[in-house]
Design a protein around this motif. Sequence first.
Motif, PDB file in Angstrom:
ATOM      1  N   ALA A 151      -3.537  -8.100   5.574  1.00 40.24           N
ATOM      2  CA  ALA A 151      -4.548  -9.314   5.878  1.00 40.24           C
ATOM      3  C   ALA A 151      -4.446  -9.502   4.294  1.00 40.24           C
ATOM      4  N   ALA A 152      -4.478  -9.406   3.671  1.00 41.24           N
ATOM      5  CA  ALA A 152      -4.512 -10.100   2.207  1.00 41.24           C
ATOM      6  C   ALA A 152      -2.618 -10.766   2.097  1.00 41.24           C
ATOM      7  N   ARG A 205      -5.144   1.698   7.224  1.00 39.45           N
ATOM      8  CA  ARG A 205      -6.472   1.224   6.414  1.00 39.45           C
ATOM      9  C   ARG A 205      -6.249   0.781   5.734  1.00 39.45           C
ATOM     10  N   ALA A 206      -5.135   1.337   4.301  1.00 42.05           N
ATOM     11  CA  ALA A 206      -4.955   0.500   2.966  1.00 42.05           C
ATOM     12  C   ALA A 206      -3.313  -0.809   3.678  1.00 42.05           C
ATOM     13  N   LYS A 207      -2.933  -0.255   4.483  1.00 38.04           N
ATOM     14  CA  LYS A 207      -1.691  -1.553   5.765  1.00 38.04           C
ATOM     15  C   LYS A 207      -2.236  -2.429   6.039  1.00 38.04           C
ATOM     16  N   ASP A 208      -3.451  -2.366   6.668  1.00 43.38           N
ATOM     17  CA  ASP A 208      -3.774  -3.630   7.122  1.00 43.38           C
ATOM     18  C   ASP A 208      -4.885  -4.365   6.562  1.00 43.38           C
ATOM     19  N   GLU A 209      -5.295  -4.096   5.308  1.00 48.36           N
ATOM     20  CA  GLU A 209      -5.886  -4.641   4.114  1.00 48.36           C
ATOM     21  C   GLU A 209      -4.902  -5.562   3.523  1.00 48.36           C
ATOM     22  N   TYR A 210      -3.433  -4.746   3.466  1.00 42.60           N
ATOM     23  CA  TYR A 210      -2.230  -5.558   2.584  1.00 42.60           C
ATOM     24  C   TYR A 210      -2.162  -6.346   3.718  1.00 42.60           C
ATOM     25  N   PRO A 253       1.137  -1.156  -0.497  1.00 41.86           N
ATOM     26  CA  PRO A 253      -0.005   0.063   0.227  1.00 41.86           C
ATOM     27  C   PRO A 253       0.807   1.652  -0.171  1.00 41.86           C
TER      28      PRO A 253
END
Length: 85
Positions: A77-78, A70-75, A20
């Motif tokens: 998780a992915a 938020r983008a880092k958390d999504e990253y 991200p």
Amino acid sequence: PTKRKYRRHAKPDRNAPIKPPSAYIMFSNDSRAELKNQNLSFAELAKIVGDQWKNLSHIEKQSYERRAMRAKDEYLAALEQYRQT
């Protein structure tokens, strides 16, 4: 001294999640979109964007930092899901 042998980097996996952008990069992308019609060189653009970031209010900066988190958390998780495959 002997010359070190060049070691080729491993090819990045195309299926891996993309890292991200940081808060500054997100801000920079937004600013560049606004400034793109002004026909500035890359260096001039970078200087303007850098100054804008430096002078950005704490509250505005926080909104970018929240988006980046938020983008880092999504990253992450992915990435976790990707590593399980």
